[in-house]
Scaffold this motif. Sequence first.
Motif, PDB file in Angstrom:
ATOM      1  N   GLY A  54      52.138  49.969  42.628  1.00 20.35           N
ATOM      2  CA  GLY A  54      51.895  48.914  43.604  1.00 20.35           C
ATOM      3  C   GLY A  54      51.685  49.430  45.013  1.00 20.35           C
ATOM      4  O   GLY A  54      51.625  48.644  45.958  1.00 20.35           O
ATOM      5  N   LYS A  57      46.905  52.154  45.335  1.00 21.55           N
ATOM      6  CA  LYS A  57      45.916  53.175  44.969  1.00 21.55           C
ATOM      7  C   LYS A  57      44.698  52.543  44.303  1.00 21.55           C
ATOM      8  O   LYS A  57      43.561  52.805  44.702  1.00 21.55           O
ATOM      9  CB  LYS A  57      46.550  54.195  44.009  1.00 21.55           C
ATOM     10  CG  LYS A  57      47.815  54.827  44.542  1.00 21.55           C
ATOM     11  CD  LYS A  57      48.450  55.763  43.539  1.00 21.55           C
ATOM     12  CE  LYS A  57      48.918  55.106  42.265  1.00 21.55           C
ATOM     13  NZ  LYS A  57      50.046  54.196  42.390  1.00 21.55           N
ATOM     14  N   SER A  58      44.938  51.722  43.292  1.00 21.85           N
ATOM     15  CA  SER A  58      43.801  51.118  42.580  1.00 21.85           C
ATOM     16  C   SER A  58      43.004  50.219  43.502  1.00 21.85           C
ATOM     17  O   SER A  58      41.777  50.142  43.406  1.00 21.85           O
ATOM     18  CB  SER A  58      44.287  50.319  41.369  1.00 21.85           C
ATOM     19  OG  SER A  58      44.904  51.172  40.437  1.00 21.85           O
ATOM     20  N   THR A  59      43.696  49.532  44.384  1.00 19.07           N
ATOM     21  CA  THR A  59      42.996  48.663  45.323  1.00 19.07           C
ATOM     22  C   THR A  59      42.049  49.482  46.200  1.00 19.07           C
ATOM     23  O   THR A  59      40.882  49.123  46.390  1.00 19.07           O
ATOM     24  CB  THR A  59      44.008  47.916  46.212  1.00 19.07           C
ATOM     25  OG1 THR A  59      44.916  47.216  45.374  1.00 19.07           O
ATOM     26  CG2 THR A  59      43.307  46.962  47.141  1.00 19.07           C
ATOM     27  N   SER A 414      50.122  45.246  39.666  1.00 24.71           N
ATOM     28  CA  SER A 414      49.574  46.586  39.424  1.00 24.71           C
ATOM     29  C   SER A 414      50.025  47.041  38.043  1.00 24.71           C
ATOM     30  O   SER A 414      50.996  46.525  37.486  1.00 24.71           O
ATOM     31  CB  SER A 414      50.050  47.556  40.490  1.00 24.71           C
ATOM     32  OG  SER A 414      51.338  48.029  40.182  1.00 24.71           O
ATOM     33  N   GLY A 416      51.576  49.587  36.717  1.00 27.28           N
ATOM     34  CA  GLY A 416      52.942  50.027  36.494  1.00 27.28           C
ATOM     35  C   GLY A 416      53.927  48.876  36.530  1.00 27.28           C
ATOM     36  O   GLY A 416      54.933  48.867  35.804  1.00 27.28           O
TER      37      GLY A 416
ATOM     38  N   ARG B 297      41.557  39.769  38.766  1.00 23.80           N
ATOM     39  CA  ARG B 297      42.272  40.507  37.724  1.00 23.80           C
ATOM     40  C   ARG B 297      42.596  39.591  36.565  1.00 23.80           C
ATOM     41  O   ARG B 297      42.757  38.409  36.746  1.00 23.80           O
ATOM     42  CB  ARG B 297      43.564  41.055  38.274  1.00 23.80           C
ATOM     43  CG  ARG B 297      43.342  42.195  39.223  1.00 23.80           C
ATOM     44  CD  ARG B 297      44.593  42.985  39.312  1.00 23.80           C
ATOM     45  NE  ARG B 297      44.426  44.097  40.211  1.00 23.80           N
ATOM     46  CZ  ARG B 297      45.375  45.008  40.403  1.00 23.80           C
ATOM     47  NH1 ARG B 297      46.496  44.914  39.765  1.00 23.80           N
ATOM     48  NH2 ARG B 297      45.176  45.995  41.233  1.00 23.80           N
TER      49      ARG B 297
HETATM   50  N1  LIG Z   1      43.281  40.763  42.963  1.00 20.04           N
HETATM   51  C1  LIG Z   1      44.546  40.783  43.423  1.00 20.04           C
HETATM   52  N2  LIG Z   1      45.155  39.646  43.827  1.00 20.04           N
HETATM   53  C2  LIG Z   1      46.420  39.675  44.308  1.00 20.04           C
HETATM   54  N3  LIG Z   1      47.166  40.777  44.453  1.00 20.04           N
HETATM   55  C3  LIG Z   1      46.623  41.947  44.078  1.00 20.04           C
HETATM   56  C4  LIG Z   1      45.292  42.016  43.538  1.00 20.04           C
HETATM   57  N4  LIG Z   1      45.020  43.299  43.278  1.00 20.04           N
HETATM   58  C5  LIG Z   1      46.122  44.003  43.621  1.00 20.04           C
HETATM   59  N5  LIG Z   1      47.087  43.200  44.102  1.00 20.04           N
HETATM   60  C6  LIG Z   1      48.409  43.635  44.604  1.00 20.04           C
HETATM   61  O1  LIG Z   1      48.216  44.712  45.496  1.00 20.04           O
HETATM   62  C7  LIG Z   1      49.233  45.694  45.338  1.00 20.04           C
HETATM   63  C8  LIG Z   1      48.630  47.046  45.066  1.00 20.04           C
HETATM   64  O2  LIG Z   1      48.142  47.076  43.746  1.00 20.04           O
HETATM   65  P1  LIG Z   1      47.408  48.353  43.129  1.00 20.04           P
HETATM   66  O3  LIG Z   1      46.908  47.951  41.794  1.00 20.04           O
HETATM   67  O4  LIG Z   1      46.422  48.872  44.091  1.00 20.04           O
HETATM   68  O5  LIG Z   1      48.622  49.384  42.956  1.00 20.04           O
HETATM   69  P2  LIG Z   1      48.604  50.871  42.382  1.00 20.04           P
HETATM   70  O6  LIG Z   1      48.996  51.759  43.499  1.00 20.04           O
HETATM   71  O7  LIG Z   1      47.322  51.148  41.712  1.00 20.04           O
HETATM   72  O8  LIG Z   1      49.814  50.816  41.352  1.00 20.04           O
HETATM   73  P3  LIG Z   1      49.957  51.430  39.846  1.00 20.04           P
HETATM   74  O9  LIG Z   1      50.423  52.831  40.002  1.00 20.04           O
HETATM   75  O10 LIG Z   1      51.035  50.601  39.248  1.00 20.04           O
HETATM   76  O11 LIG Z   1      48.653  51.293  39.170  1.00 20.04           O
HETATM   77  C9  LIG Z   1      50.153  45.187  44.229  1.00 20.04           C
HETATM   78  O12 LIG Z   1      51.269  44.581  44.832  1.00 20.04           O
HETATM   79  C10 LIG Z   1      49.314  44.167  43.508  1.00 20.04           C
HETATM   80  O13 LIG Z   1      50.129  43.160  42.962  1.00 20.04           O
END
Ligand SMILES: Nc1ncnc2c1ncn2[C@@H]1O[C@H](COP(=O)(O)OP(=O)(O)OP(=O)(O)O)[C@@H](O)[C@H]1O
Lengths: 526, 297
Positions: A54, A57-59, A414, A416, B297
């Motif tokens: 969270g 990174k993916s964002t 996210s 995880g 998502r």
């Molecule tokens: N489309 C969306 N709408 C609402 N919240 C979102 C959306 N996409 C991501 N988030 C939120 O943004 C935050 C960052 O999410 P992200 O997927 O980028 O994390 P991450 O670093 O990739 O984590 P992981 O290691 O678990 O994959 C999280 O709190 C997630 O719930």
Amino acid sequence: MTHSDLSGSASAAGAPPALRLRGITKRFPGVVANDSVDLTVHAGEVLALLGENGAGKSTLISILYGLYQPDEGAVELDGRAVRIGSPAQALRLGIGLVPQHPLLVSRHSVAENLALGGAGGLFPARRVAGRVRELSARYGLEVDPDSRVADLSPGEKQRVEIVRALLGGARVLILDEPTSVLTPQEADGLFRVMRELKADGRSLIFISHKLDEVLAVADRVTVLRRGKVVGGVPTLGATRESLAELMVGRSVDFTRKRAGGPGAEAGALLSVQDLSAQGSRGLPALRGVSFELRRGEVLGVAGIAGNGQSELVEVLAGLHEATGTVTLDGQPLSGDAAGRFRAGVAHIPEDRIHSGTVPTMTVAENLALRDFGRAPLARGLARDLGATDDRARREVEAYSVATPGIHTPTRLLSGGNIQKLILARELAGQPKLILAVHPTYGLDIGATDQVHRVLLDRTAQGAGVLLVSEDLDELLSLSDRVAVMVGGSLLGPFPADEVTRESLGLLMGGAHPHSLPGAAQGGVVA
Amino acid sequence: MDNVVIEALVRALAVGTPLLLACLGAILNERAGVVNLGVEGLMAVGALAAFAVAAGSPDANLWLAVGAAMLAGAALALLHAVATVTLRANQFVSGLALALIGTGAAGLLGKRFEGLPLFNKVADWTLGSFTISPFTVAALLLAGAMAFWLGATRSGLTLRSVGENPAAADVLGVNVGLTRVLAVLGGGALAGMAGAFLALSYRSSWADNMTAGLGWIAVALVIFVGWRPLRAIAGALFFGFLYYLQFRLQGNSPIPTEVFSAMPFVLVLVVLALAGMRGQAGNAPAALGRAYVRGER
Ligand SMILES: Nc1ncnc2c1ncn2[C@@H]1O[C@H](COP(=O)(O)OP(=O)(O)OP(=O)(O)O)[C@@H](O)[C@H]1O
Ligand SMILES: [Mg+2]
């Protein structure tokens, strides 16, 4: 002098970085996923992007790939500002992506998936098949172009995604947790690919929670915490411990967690006799598997994806037909999945999005999926929403699930954090038998540590854990005994302190167990 | 005896032709993930457009009439495309609206043609006592072409992928919206062509409610044939044959005609029940009926 050393001096000499993000901010309802993030990657460099679940990174890479539009900030390629409005534009700019969760058309063949977006009008799938075989042979990423994606395991799907990224030939390649479901051998294959691409002058962004991999393949590390960049270091001179501390802000224990394990006097909890089952492809998936799991024991199951581990767990969870006998605590174990759960069988499935959760339902609802119809979550025929929410709040707190709220649909979480949710739900009761498939898949190191502790905790209370994982370090650090699945047969189990990463790797690849140390004691039940 | 068989085949092919054309059109847009329940309306405006052009003068170009029908179908389908793809409206609601608009408009604008005969029809080809409309031949060829196109070409693969997993297609640079809009327009054109057949070949004069529920059967037929163009041939023939039986019965039976006019809708139910029994619903494109929003998502 390596290529990566050169890239630093090249930038000092004035060449603009291949990719630069400036002040990227992205807000979602309830969270700031990226908070003015700056990041650079040079040509011929591998940048690792680290951060807890969270962290954003993916964002960030979704923005880079045109899937999201940033609220603020700019992207520069080779020093020129670019606007990436769609994945099509990203591809045209030479940006490629291996997404965290496979984005494939299940009904289509692997070749059809790989051909989509390529060139050539007629028989696109047939055209691509040759190239795919060549690439997969060259890098040891085994994919069969003719199989249907729906029949593939998560690891196999991941390989398809990687091969697809290679076919695309991007200048900037982003890999979002590509190794989370790969075997060590496959991961090594991927790292070879990454090094070649790097030597070729391309830029790579690599996301992983496995710090060994990061140290092995990346030149530089950028760490995100709650959407902000909190640090960046070259991997030269860094250690697992130093990276972990940078990531979670405290030190993390990497030592072997399992000490004694149950003595031989501990009784059998689960006994499996001569289990055979058909796979979804009509081939035998399990061939006469027999083993015993003792009370308080962690039995690790290693194997390359597609060798029957999934089927074994599904059979035990009541999701797959099989012949043979299974007893739990001396009672025959049969019936459907819900009945088995009530009998004390918890299941942490391998596909967290499709079989682990209902993505459109809220966090609280997903946590209540197993027992919403019973006390304390229901009174008579009515659900007790107050109690459901209370418990959800407790679980979210206990497993530190990062979510805007308990009424957020899980699809917004996210990767995880979705995994943490499943663990919270499955381990909520006091299960006797825990079937855990890649239980820490996609979890950051802090959370992984926590899950390991929870599992070991449960064994201390007498539960047995069947742990399926492709992460051999995880298996060896948690298991009392380790078995290997090859072609639907079970080799072992062997006592964990008599096997090594290497010997397990060889067994997984089909080597004969008698040639390995520990085989004599463990015996071979096949 | 032979004559009975041939007649049955000829009639089944005749009624089967608009079913097949419209069904192919619906397969086209459904394989791209868009349901269009408005086929009945699209056929109606197609029939009207074709008739209007053909009835204009004794030497009206019949090709032009068919083209006009396809254009009219596509134009009306554009409404559906904009509503469901661009504005992400509910596909079922929009399709139902389309059916009402199309049949209503055709009924209203067609009033002045009522009872009017055509100067010249699209002539059937004959082989002894076997006759077949050029439309039928075209529809059969089209079914084969579509099967090949979907299975063996890149654009066909793109269309199928968009219907199965638009996010996966999007990530590879496919323009999901454009693909879907084009598929809906293509579906509309084919439904319009089905209408042209009714106006120019099947009937020889304009009548209200020319389509008589065929569009609804075509929509149900898509499910029955499991979204496969080649199977659509067999499906259309089978239901064409049921229609033929109905005509035969209607001619010499004491059953009131109202019962027969409810027939298309009974057939729709039969189609769906049979499809259910064969487990065809599992063949539905995975993203059927759902709007695609990037990044959701
Ligand atoms: N489309 C969306 N709408 C609402 N919240 C979102 C959306 N996409 C991501 N988030 C939120 O943004 C935050 C960052 O999410 P992200 O997927 O980028 O994390 P991450 O670093 O990739 O984590 P992981 O290691 O678990 O994959 C999280 O709190 C997630 O719930
Ligand atoms: Mg992620």
